[in-house]
Enzyme design. Structure first.
Site, PDB file in Angstrom:
ATOM      1  N   LYS A  72      38.795  41.644  30.805  1.00  0.00           N
ATOM      2  CA  LYS A  72      39.783  42.149  31.228  1.00  0.00           C
ATOM      3  C   LYS A  72      41.028  41.075  30.817  1.00  0.00           C
ATOM      4  CE  LYS A  72      42.636  43.420  35.651  1.00  0.00           C
ATOM      5  NZ  LYS A  72      42.267  43.267  36.802  1.00  0.00           N
TER       6      LYS A  72
ATOM      7  N   LYS B 154      38.835  46.112  29.385  1.00  0.00           N
ATOM      8  CA  LYS B 154      40.079  46.613  30.045  1.00  0.00           C
ATOM      9  C   LYS B 154      41.251  45.862  29.471  1.00  0.00           C
ATOM     10  CE  LYS B 154      42.459  47.456  34.387  1.00  0.00           C
ATOM     11  NZ  LYS B 154      42.623  47.468  35.820  1.00  0.00           N
TER      12      LYS B 154
HETATM   13 ZN   LIG Z   1      43.345  42.051  41.438  1.00  0.00          ZN
END
Ligand SMILES: [Zn+2]
Length: 328
Positions: free
Chosen positions: A199, A252
């Site tokens: 992420k 992501k």
């Molecule tokens: Zn968060």
């Protein structure tokens, strides 16, 4: 003299042949729909930066989800949006039994038993400072305390009936703590763990923070989310989360990070790979289509096909309602 191996058109001249060239076929089961659950139970509040998306009160949820399930929706991801008055330093409200997420899990599992109910696990929606974990007085992350709290929250979502928990906080070691917590609670056989492994600290989360009211009140998240230019950290995080028991590996955002999706497929060939097409990607596609840059459906289908080509099995996308109509 033409070398016959240079002749490619024959392989895709006919529309029936073209899908055969795809790495993966897009099915309704490849989609997970992220939804925002407000603690204003009767509300349905449009999110200005995300066209067609709403903060949904629990009492409005069945009416929104039922037609999508009828069209083939298989999976949702829940994000809680509490009001500011319940926020504190520690994210105490994250697993409030009367809070939006646990109420939504119970309702969805009661009404749509076949639907896979996945829960985002993080503290930023529930902390007064808006960071994803607990903080030391100097505002740096207290990783150990954060991991303990995140594991507690994940287990409580699982106890409420969630089928999948997905920690998005980016603390070190949280997969192992959550997996152990699920095992100790006797839930590891029926709750999967999806790791937001790679992420990145992205500009593309802006509309989401607007939707979830979860922006950091000071500083930013670049000390725990990954630096966008780093490939090595993404690869290390993926490898680590596999070793800590993750069942699904996620990257992501999606579209700017296709190389990382491909890395995930190579590093975790035996795991399903997910990609989260985030709020900023969703907004960009909408705004570009509205400005006449391209046809929305054509561009979205191309985008999704490219995520699959990179290596994805599961796609988290706010276009899920449209895709349920578009997929034959
Ligand atoms: Zn968060």
């Amino acid at each position: 003299m033409v070398d016959i191996s240079s002749l490619l058109h024959a392989g895709y001249h006919n529309p029936v042949l073209r899908p055969l060239q795809a790495e993966r076929t897009l099915t309704k089961g490849s989609l997970m729909y992220p939804i925002f659950i407000t603690d204003e139970k009767d509300s349905l509040i449009p999110i200005p930066s995300m066209p067609n998306q709403y903060r949904i009160g629990v009492n409005r949820l069945e009416a929104i989800i039922a037609p999508l399930v009828a069209k083939g929706l298989r999976a949702v991801m829940l994000f809680g949006v509490p009001n500011d008055s319940v926020k504190d330093e520690f994210g105490t409200a994250a697993d409030d039994p009367e809070g939006p997420v646990i109420q939504a899990i119970k309702l969805l599992k009661a009404k749509f038993s076949e639907l896979l109910v996945s829960c985002d696990v993080c503290l930023c929606e529930y902390t007064s400072h808006g960071h994803c974990g607990h903080l030391y007085p100097d505002h740096t992350i207290d990783n150990e305390a954060s991991v303990r709290r995140l594991a507690e929250v994940a287990v409580n979502y699982a106890k409420a009936g969630a089928d999948n928990v997905a920690p998005s906080d980016m603390m070190d070691g949280r997969m192992l703590a959550i997996k152990k917590g699920l095992k100790d609670a006797g839930l590891s056989h029926r709750v999967s763990l999806m790791a937001y492994s790679a992420k990145y600290a992205s500009a593309l989360y802006g509309p989401f923070r607007d939707a979830a009211c979860s922006g950091a009140k000071f500083g930013d998240r670049s000390a725990y989310q990954l630096p966008p230019a780093s490939r090595g950290l993404g690869r290390r995080a993926i490898t680590r989360d596999v070793s800590e028991g993750a069942d699904i590996i996620m990257v992501k955002p999606a579209t700017f990070y296709l190389d990382i999706i491909r890395d995930a497929k190579e590093l975790a060939p035996d795991h399903p790979i997910a990609a989260y097409q985030v709020s900023g990607e969703y907004a960009m596609l909408h705004h570009a289509a509205a400005a006449g840059v391209f046809d929305l459906k054509t561009a979205v289908l191309e985008n999704i096909a490219c995520l699959q080509r990179a290596g994805c099995n599961l796609i988290l996308t706010y276009f899920t309602p449209e895709l349920l109509d578009w997929i034959e």
